[in-house]
Scaffold this motif. Structure first.
Motif, PDB file in Angstrom:
ATOM      1  N   LEU A 195     -25.040  69.818   1.670  1.00 38.86           N
ATOM      2  CA  LEU A 195     -26.275  70.458   1.223  1.00 38.86           C
ATOM      3  C   LEU A 195     -26.529  71.726   2.038  1.00 38.86           C
ATOM      4  O   LEU A 195     -26.181  71.773   3.214  1.00 38.86           O
ATOM      5  CB  LEU A 195     -27.474  69.509   1.392  1.00 38.86           C
ATOM      6  N   LEU A 242     -32.245  62.188  -3.555  1.00 39.60           N
ATOM      7  CA  LEU A 242     -31.243  62.133  -2.480  1.00 39.60           C
ATOM      8  C   LEU A 242     -31.084  60.708  -1.966  1.00 39.60           C
ATOM      9  O   LEU A 242     -29.963  60.264  -1.658  1.00 39.60           O
ATOM     10  CB  LEU A 242     -31.653  63.088  -1.344  1.00 39.60           C
ATOM     11  N   GLY A 273     -25.754  71.692  -3.961  1.00 36.79           N
ATOM     12  CA  GLY A 273     -24.714  71.263  -3.039  1.00 36.79           C
ATOM     13  C   GLY A 273     -23.507  70.742  -3.790  1.00 36.79           C
ATOM     14  O   GLY A 273     -23.368  70.936  -5.001  1.00 36.79           O
ATOM     15  N   THR A 274     -22.624  70.059  -3.071  1.00 34.79           N
ATOM     16  CA  THR A 274     -21.394  69.526  -3.655  1.00 34.79           C
ATOM     17  C   THR A 274     -21.161  68.116  -3.122  1.00 34.79           C
ATOM     18  O   THR A 274     -21.748  67.706  -2.119  1.00 34.79           O
ATOM     19  CB  THR A 274     -20.181  70.408  -3.311  1.00 34.79           C
ATOM     20  N   VAL A 275     -20.277  67.391  -3.802  1.00 33.52           N
ATOM     21  CA  VAL A 275     -19.838  66.082  -3.323  1.00 33.52           C
ATOM     22  C   VAL A 275     -18.316  66.039  -3.391  1.00 33.52           C
ATOM     23  O   VAL A 275     -17.721  66.515  -4.363  1.00 33.52           O
ATOM     24  CB  VAL A 275     -20.471  64.936  -4.150  1.00 33.52           C
ATOM     25  N   ILE A 284     -21.475  64.433   0.894  1.00 30.61           N
ATOM     26  CA  ILE A 284     -22.393  65.320   0.176  1.00 30.61           C
ATOM     27  C   ILE A 284     -22.734  66.481   1.110  1.00 30.61           C
ATOM     28  O   ILE A 284     -23.195  66.272   2.230  1.00 30.61           O
ATOM     29  CB  ILE A 284     -23.681  64.578  -0.234  1.00 30.61           C
ATOM     30  N   ALA A 337     -26.231  65.927  -6.274  1.00 30.59           N
ATOM     31  CA  ALA A 337     -25.749  66.945  -5.329  1.00 30.59           C
ATOM     32  C   ALA A 337     -25.869  68.345  -5.937  1.00 30.59           C
ATOM     33  O   ALA A 337     -26.315  69.289  -5.274  1.00 30.59           O
ATOM     34  CB  ALA A 337     -24.300  66.659  -4.940  1.00 30.59           C
ATOM     35  N   LYS A 375     -22.919  62.976  -8.216  1.00 28.33           N
ATOM     36  CA  LYS A 375     -22.485  64.368  -8.426  1.00 28.33           C
ATOM     37  C   LYS A 375     -23.626  65.214  -8.964  1.00 28.33           C
ATOM     38  O   LYS A 375     -23.868  66.342  -8.486  1.00 28.33           O
ATOM     39  CB  LYS A 375     -21.308  64.393  -9.402  1.00 28.33           C
TER      40      LYS A 375
END
Length: 610
Positions: free
Chosen positions: A596, A488, A578-580, A594, A573, A570
């Motif tokens: 989470l 991270l 999670g996503t970005v 980002i 994440a 990416k």
């Protein structure tokens, strides 16, 4: 012919046979008994007639009064009617009636035989006495001249008929009682036979309804040998059917699971070009509900002429067809590798078509990405290698003697080597993340997000100071999430370095971390890097996180970027589940976020009191 219950097949037959047998026995008993009694009476009455014949013959020659008295007294003592008849039929004496008032008896059957010299018998109803009588007449010599006459004796047979009638009534009662008993036995027998048959019927009906969990087990302990054999055969048949049906159901469920889970679109079509089945992949491909299309014509569901032509050719020639077909979902093309395979029955006759469509769109896209990746890697590696090779050759050709140029060339070589090393490091980092993510070996530990941001900020502080850029941190307190701290931190460093590289001197970059909740109420953490750089055009945003994708290749290369930083962000994440995302407006800067999954703050355990 209408079917009837087993009871009505057994009961009428049993009762009918019983009644017929009893009626026949009663008829035989009465007729035989009547004949026996009549024959016995004939012998008896004949003997009586013979005994008194000589006396009556002798007295008939004397006075009439003595003759009449003898007849009356003898008849009363013997309880027999005695009648003496002359040869012309005139009654000379009678034990019961006045002979002078009696009719001529010459026409009586028994008298006719007696006058003819034979013994005559007759059984008839007497109008004089009002009852049935048995008459016996024998020849008799009358008077001194010895002319022929007849001596007739008569006995009442009414008591015998009464007795026989009573016998018949008793036999009728016995017949009814036996018929009732036969009926009860018929009911018992019919029930004893029909109950196992009913159980067998219930078991067969449950088999036909598919109730395999409630099969009827037929108990053959109290059955006949034949019925027990049938019951055991049905039990064995039910067990075999149950076992085979369960195997079929299991195989059907397995096929159903395979059919439903297939990534390829599959459509089963019958010989009339109607849809039998369509799996979920096919329903999704054609945007149709898989259940409602059953039984519909393929022409009304799939309107692609190439697919319809393949189905028609397969049905017509009973041969497999293969073709690549392109569909369009909106403006997006979908490439399908289509196979039309004939369906055949147990006699190898055509019964339909199995249409299998393999979506090659993602595969083609991945192939294009692979080709682009190879081309980009080759280009990105070739550029510093070419520069290093060119300057080294220049040095070898004599520039090494010029100290100023030699130093400048060597600095360029070092810079290109560092750039080459950075590309290799980023490729190795990306490969390790993808490899560990594929094997699910990335360890996530619940921790606070704030310290990660502080570490990333310290790493990027030198680059920010060189451009007089201020990095402002806005972070909520006590934000916890399952994270891998080194990864991270690497993602935040990559975003900050991008923002520093593209932001003008003396501008502000905001590093923001805040908690929020989804529509379903789940906690999440949004970590954003906001810059005031030139921004990114809208057409570049969908591909911004691809490997080596650059909005402005020349400018990115001048800034020393490898083109892999956002791709690494990416994948990090995704490794955190999670996503970005990116939001950007040309001339106003960009925001990379980002997201989470978050957790509630940890509550420390209370310390033990001393």
């Amino acid at each position: 012919m209408r079917n009837v219950r087993l009871f009505w097949q057994i009961f009428p037959t049993s009762v009918g046979i019983t009644l017929f047998s009893m009626a026949l026995a009663a008829w035989l008993a009465t007729t035989t008994g009547r004949g026996f009694f009549i024959d016995h009476l004939k012998e008896e009455i004949h003997e009586r007639a013979v005994l008194i014949a000589s006396t009556i013959s002798r007295l008939s020659q004397g006075g009439n009064e003595e003759f009449q008295e003898f007849v009356r007294q003898t008849g009363r003592r013997a309880a027999t009617r005695i009648t003496v008849i002359d040869g012309d039929g005139t009654v000379l004496a009678d034990s019961n009636e006045d002979h002078a008032l009696m009719d001529n008896h010459g026409r009586r059957p028994e008298v006719i035989l007696a006058l003819a010299g034979d013994t005559g018998y007759s059984l008839r109803h007497s109008r004089t006495l009002g009852e049935s009588m048995l008459y016996a007449a024998i020849p008799l010599q009358l008077g001194t001249d010895g002319h022929r006459g007849a001596l007739r004796l008569a006995l009442a047979v009414t008591p015998i008929e009464t007795m026989l009638s009573g016998l018949q009534n008793r036999m009728l009662g016995i017949a009814l009682a036996i018929s009732l008993l036969a009926g009860l036995l018929s009911v018992y027998s019919a029930r004893r036979i029909s109950r196992p048959l009913e159980r067998m019927k219930q078991g067969a009906e449950q088999l036909t309804r598919g109730r395999l969990d409630q099969l009827v087990k037929i108990d053959s302990a109290h059955m006949s040998v034949e019925m027990a054999g049938l019951a055991n055969s049905i039990n064995q048949m039910a067990e075999q059917i149950n076992r085979r049906v369960r195997i079929i159901i299991q195989q059907r469920n397995e096929l159903e699971a395979v059919f439903s889970s297939m990534a390829d679109a599959v459509v089963a079509i019958d010989a009339d070009s109607r849809i039998i089945r369509m799996n979920q992949a096919a329903a999704t491909l054609f945007a149709l509900p898989s259940e409602s299309v059953k039984g519909k014509a393929i022409q009304g569901v799939i309107r692609n002429p190439y697919i319809l032509e393949m189905v028609e050719l397969t049905l017509k020639h009973n041969t497999q067809q293969e073709q690549k077909v392109t569909l369009f979902k909106g403006a997006e093309p979908i490439m399908l590798e289509t196979h039309a395979v004939p369906l055949r029955d147990e006699e190898n006759r055509s019964m339909g078509v199995l249409l299998v469509m393999n979506d090659l769109t993602k595969l083609n896209r991945l192939e294009n990405i692979r080709q682009d990746f190879v081309a980009n890697v080759s280009h990105e590696l070739k550029t510093p290698i070419t520069a290093i090779k060119g300057y080294v050759e220049t040095l070898l050709d004599g520039a090494l003697d010029d100290e100023d140029n030699a130093r400048r060339f060597l600095n360029i070589v070092v810079r290109q080597a560092n750039r080459l090393d950075a590309i290799v490091d980023d490729l190795l980092t990306l490969s390790r993340i993808e490899d560990r993510q594929g094997r699910e070996e990335i360890q996530l530990t619940v921790g606070e997000v704030g310290p990660v941001l502080e570490s990333a900020l310290q790493t990027c502080a030198v680059n920010a100071d060189e451009k007089d850029i201020i990095i402002e941190v806005e972070c909520d307190e006590e934000l916890y999430a399952p994270i891998n701290q080194p990864l991270l931190e690497q993602a935040v460093i990559n975003l900050l370095n991008n923002a520093i590289a593209y932001s003008p001197h003396g501008t502000l970059i905001t590093l923001r971390c805040q908690g929020s909740r989804t529509v379903q109420g789940e906690r999440q953490i949004q970590l954003s890097v906001i810059d005031n750089g030139p921004g990114i055009a809208r057409e570049h945003l969908p591909r911004l996180f691809e490997r080596f994708y650059r909005c402005d290749r020349a400018r990115s290369r001048d800034m020393g970027g490898t083109g892999l930083g956002l791709a690494i962000v990416k994948h990090i994440a995704h490794a955190h589940k999670g996503t970005v995302e990116v939001e950007s407006t040309p001339g106003k800067g960009s925001t990379f976020t980002i997201t989470l999954p978050g957790l509630a703050p940890l509550v420390p355990e209370p310390e033990d009191e001393l």
